[in-house]
Design an enzyme around this catalytic site. Structure first.
Site, mmCIF file in Angstrom:
data_model
loop_
_atom_site.group_PDB
_atom_site.id
_atom_site.type_symbol
_atom_site.label_atom_id
_atom_site.label_comp_id
_atom_site.label_asym_id
_atom_site.label_seq_id
_atom_site.Cartn_x
_atom_site.Cartn_y
_atom_site.Cartn_z
ATOM 1 N N SER A 67 0.812 -1.226 0.000
ATOM 2 C CA SER A 67 0.000 0.000 0.000
ATOM 3 C C SER A 67 0.840 1.268 0.000
ATOM 4 C CB SER A 67 -0.929 -0.081 1.211
ATOM 5 O OG SER A 67 -1.770 1.017 1.278
ATOM 6 N N ASP A 279 -3.270 6.372 -3.047
ATOM 7 C CA ASP A 279 -2.100 5.790 -2.395
ATOM 8 C C ASP A 279 -1.494 4.726 -3.325
ATOM 9 O OD1 ASP A 279 -3.892 3.705 -2.068
ATOM 10 O OD2 ASP A 279 -3.135 3.163 -0.093
ATOM 11 N N ASP A 283 -6.301 2.171 -3.051
ATOM 12 C CA ASP A 283 -7.535 1.952 -2.284
ATOM 13 C C ASP A 283 -7.856 3.134 -1.381
ATOM 14 O OD1 ASP A 283 -5.615 1.538 -0.344
ATOM 15 O OD2 ASP A 283 -6.449 -0.347 0.398
ATOM 16 N N GLU A 373 -12.697 6.207 6.406
ATOM 17 C CA GLU A 373 -11.706 6.636 7.382
ATOM 18 C C GLU A 373 -11.250 8.018 6.944
ATOM 19 O OE1 GLU A 373 -9.315 3.041 9.326
ATOM 20 O OE2 GLU A 373 -8.692 3.385 7.278
ATOM 21 N N ASN A 375 -8.437 9.026 6.562
ATOM 22 C CA ASN A 375 -7.312 8.913 5.626
ATOM 23 C C ASN A 375 -7.713 8.571 4.192
ATOM 24 O OD1 ASN A 375 -7.812 6.155 5.622
ATOM 25 N ND2 ASN A 375 -6.209 5.670 7.096
ATOM 26 N N ARG A 499 -3.636 5.585 21.230
ATOM 27 C CA ARG A 499 -3.905 4.174 20.910
ATOM 28 C C ARG A 499 -2.661 3.508 20.333
ATOM 29 N NH1 ARG A 499 -4.409 3.945 15.301
ATOM 30 N NH2 ARG A 499 -5.046 1.791 15.338
ATOM 31 N N PRO A 500 -2.544 2.200 20.543
ATOM 32 C CA PRO A 500 -1.434 1.505 19.902
ATOM 33 C C PRO A 500 -1.769 1.282 18.432
ATOM 34 C CG PRO A 500 -2.733 -0.046 21.197
ATOM 35 C CD PRO A 500 -3.378 1.296 21.373
ATOM 36 N N ARG A 508 0.061 5.968 18.762
ATOM 37 C CA ARG A 508 -0.377 7.190 18.084
ATOM 38 C C ARG A 508 -1.176 8.070 19.053
ATOM 39 N NH1 ARG A 508 0.955 5.926 12.930
ATOM 40 N NH2 ARG A 508 0.434 3.844 12.177
HETATM 41 C C1 16G Z 1 -3.960 0.099 7.392
HETATM 42 C C2 16G Z 1 -5.458 -0.022 7.282
HETATM 43 C C3 16G Z 1 -6.120 1.333 7.462
HETATM 44 C C4 16G Z 1 -5.655 2.017 8.738
HETATM 45 C C5 16G Z 1 -4.137 2.105 8.735
HETATM 46 C C6 16G Z 1 -3.538 2.700 10.016
HETATM 47 C C7 16G Z 1 -6.736 -1.452 5.773
HETATM 48 C C8 16G Z 1 -6.938 -1.889 4.362
HETATM 49 N N1 16G Z 1 -5.798 -0.564 5.964
HETATM 50 O O1 16G Z 1 -3.447 0.783 6.304
HETATM 51 O O2 16G Z 1 -7.493 1.130 7.467
HETATM 52 O O3 16G Z 1 -6.182 3.304 8.844
HETATM 53 O O4 16G Z 1 -3.634 0.778 8.593
HETATM 54 O O5 16G Z 1 -3.571 1.795 11.058
HETATM 55 O O6 16G Z 1 -7.407 -1.885 6.681
HETATM 56 P P1 16G Z 1 -2.795 2.000 12.421
HETATM 57 O O7 16G Z 1 -3.060 3.402 12.887
HETATM 58 O O8 16G Z 1 -3.408 0.963 13.322
HETATM 59 O O9 16G Z 1 -1.333 1.784 12.181
HETATM 60 MG MG MG Z 2 -3.687 1.263 0.343
#
Ligand code: 16G
Ligand code: MG
Length: 574
Positions: A67, A279, A283, A373, A375, A499-500, A508
């Protein structure tokens, strides 16, 4: 054992040997790490996909991509029968299999088959896709090796965006009802719906301008290029960062633009013109523009959800059926977006944990489930009942109703219902802007984002922080949430959480507030979290930092210059 040639598996597995001591986890979006550490994981995910296919008696997808990660990384995720993310119990099997030592491979495979009641005599069919990373082609071959040694059949689609692979899996498991499982089928379906939907668009707004697309030097460039032919004159696109010069996701792409809140490199922006970024695996999408004074304006996933929900609510009202609509967000959704949806649009809003699978799951509860989301990951799901009703109205009802129902019918086809899809979301947004005659500035003006900031800090053990209430409240370390609450209650409309991460060894911190405090608020929360982290008994086995060293981590993780930590409050790293 019937259906499993254990000797051949052992022989092939030795060719894809696991590096000693490497432990990986099937995280929020599959496995992700440096590409050179992934050969064994790919082979083993080939094996696992065969078991999952036999168990579900369906086609399973394997996508090779990392990604928005840097070019030298790679990753893999499995796609379940209806195009969704792999079921949680199988994520555990995936982690077990990926981490098994060579000599335990046979027993782990047999154990998974037993636990999941896999009928090994069943046939298996797998579809594979990959992004444009230099490492992806070879890694996809390792997946194929795993599939074939377990007797599975496969189709390798080669280069695909992640959502295109989700689409292929969905089509194949619904006997083509969802669409044709080919790239041509995907382009035809989306472009036909787009052209049909935009037929009644007027020329107001800035629809006549072309849309500038930053493709993150990734697969999106290739696939948008292929799709342009199908759209004919319907939409004019100018593609940037198409992969001929820059590196994948480097200083460009949706993740860069969203997290730095600035334009990507390699894109010429003219004032007030619509721009968007994909990205690396297409997606995710965010929009933006710079105003006449050169000020940058980001239009993120929250505002995309607001635009789409407003449009859908209006159409649902016109068809007059009692179809319920719900919007699903995460803790990162800007407070202004939630207020706009609830108070102005009067749409119910729900919050889930971060990660597409959680939002997708919640959105399935509604006739029309909008999820995004902040993002830029997201799509809209329509229940079978809603789809049937809308199709019927599009044929039978009187003029006004029929018109609205027809629009909804095309919208259903235009959204990728298997997964959030930058191409499909872009087409929906462009169609709505054209139909409503909205400029990008008018869209941006739906509401004003609260100023917000995010920090991330590398830690030795991120699980020391645990959360509840869709990650909005910290449960441990004790006292942390109380301290955060005491801090934020001093400021108007303020909110913060810790949050982790589900994808990196980091914690984060997010904060927003309607005031000038916003630049300090996250670091104040961070300081609270740091104190409670060290006060927590569960981390006493770590040596405390030397004075002047990074406060979160064991001293060995600290590098004075340049600092390895992205954010650090201690003197040595500033
Ligand atoms: C991944 C997830 C996304 C999430 C990001 C941050 C999928 C397809 N992608 O890219 O949804 O916002 O991780 O996750 O699910 P984090 O803050 O837990 O590291
Ligand atoms: Mg992606």
């Amino acid at each position: 054992m019937g259906g499993m040639d254990l000797e051949a598996i052992t022989k092939h597995s030795a060719v894809h040997a696991k590096p000693n001591g490497l432990i990986l986890q099937y995280g929020t979006a599959g496995f992700r790490t440096k590409a050179e550490h992934l050969d064994h994981v790919m082979f083993r995910m080939g094996l696992l996909a065969v078991l999952r296919s036999k168990q579900t008696q369906s086609t399973i997808g394997v996508m090779v991509t990392a990604s928005h990660n840097p070019e030298e990384d790679n990753g893999v995720k499995l796609v379940d029968p209806l195009g969704e993310m792999l079921a949680p119990s199988w994520e555990e099997h995936a982690t077990c299999l990926a981490n098994a030592e060579e000599q335990d491979m046979q027993s782990v495979l047999l154990d998974i088959s037993k636990k999941a009641s896999v009928d090994l005599q069943q046939d298996a069919f797998i579809v594979i896709g990959r992004d444009t990373r230099p490492s992806s082609e070879k890694l996809a071959l390792s997946v194929i090796d795993g599939i074939t040694v377990l007797g599975g059949q496969f189709h390798d689609y080669g280069l695909l965006t992640t959502p295109q692979l989700h689409y292929m899996v969905y089509c194949r498991n619904t006997s083509g009802q969802y669409g044709k499982a080919t790239l041509d089928g995907y382009y035809q379906k989306l472009s036909a719906a787009f052209v049909e939907l935009t037929k009644q668009a007027s020329c107001s707004g800035d629809g006549s301008q072309s849309l500038r697309v930053d493709c993150a030097n990734g697969i999106g460039a290739l696939k948008l290029g292929e799709m342009e032919r199908y759209l004919s004159q319907g939409l004019s696109l100018q593609l940037f960062n198409v992969g001929t010069e820059g590196r994948l996701n480097h200083l460009c792409g949706a993740d860069f633009v969203k997290s730095h809140q600035k334009p990507p490199q390699g894109m010429e922006m003219k004032s007030n013109e619509r721009c968007c970024s994909f990205d690396g695996d297409a997606d995710r999408i965010v929009y933006y523009y710079s105003d006449a004074d050169g000020r940058f304006h980001l239009i993120d996933g929250d505002k995309i959800a607001a635009l789409i929900s407003s449009f859908l609510t209006e159409l649902l009202l016109q068809i007059g059926e009692n179809l319920n609509i719900g919007v699903v967000q995460t803790a990162y959704a800007n407070g202004s977006s939630t207020r706009f949806l609830e108070e102005v649009m009067k749409v119910p809003v729900y919050c889930t944990k971060t990660g597409v699978k959680h939002l997708h799951h919640k959105a399935q509860e509604f006739d029309v489930g909008v999820y995004f989301e902040a993002n830029g990951h997201g799509t809209v799901l329509f229940s079978k009942a809603a789809e049937t009703k809308i199709k019927q109205l599009a044929k039978e009802s009187e003029d006004e109703k029929r018109k609205a129902a027809k629009m909804l019918e095309n919208i259903i086809d235009l959204f990728n219902q298997a997964a959030g899809d930058a191409i499909s979301d872009m087409l929906v947004i462009e169609a709505i802007l054209a139909l409503k005659g909205l400029t990008v500035q008018q869209w941006d003006a739906l509401y004003a984002d609260l100023p917000n900031r995010q920090l991330k800090v590398q830690v030795a053990d991120r699980q020391v922080i645990s959360t509840t209430d869709a990650e909005r409240q910290a449960v441990t370390p004790p006292g942390l949430q109380e301290a955060i609450n005491n801090l934020v209650k001093k400021y108007k409309l303020s909110r913060a959480f810790v949050r982790p991460s589900g994808t990196e060894d980091v914690v984060r911190v997010y904060a927003e507030a309607d005031s000038q405090v916003i630049p300090m608020l996250p670091s104040q929360c961070l300081q609270l979290a740091i104190s409670s982290y060290w006060a927590s008994s569960s981390v006493t086995m770590l040596s405390k930092p030397r004075s002047g060293c990074c406060p979160w981590t064991a001293p060995r993780m600290c590098r004075r210059s340049p600092c390895r930590l992205q954010v650090c409050l201690s003197r040595c790293c500033l």
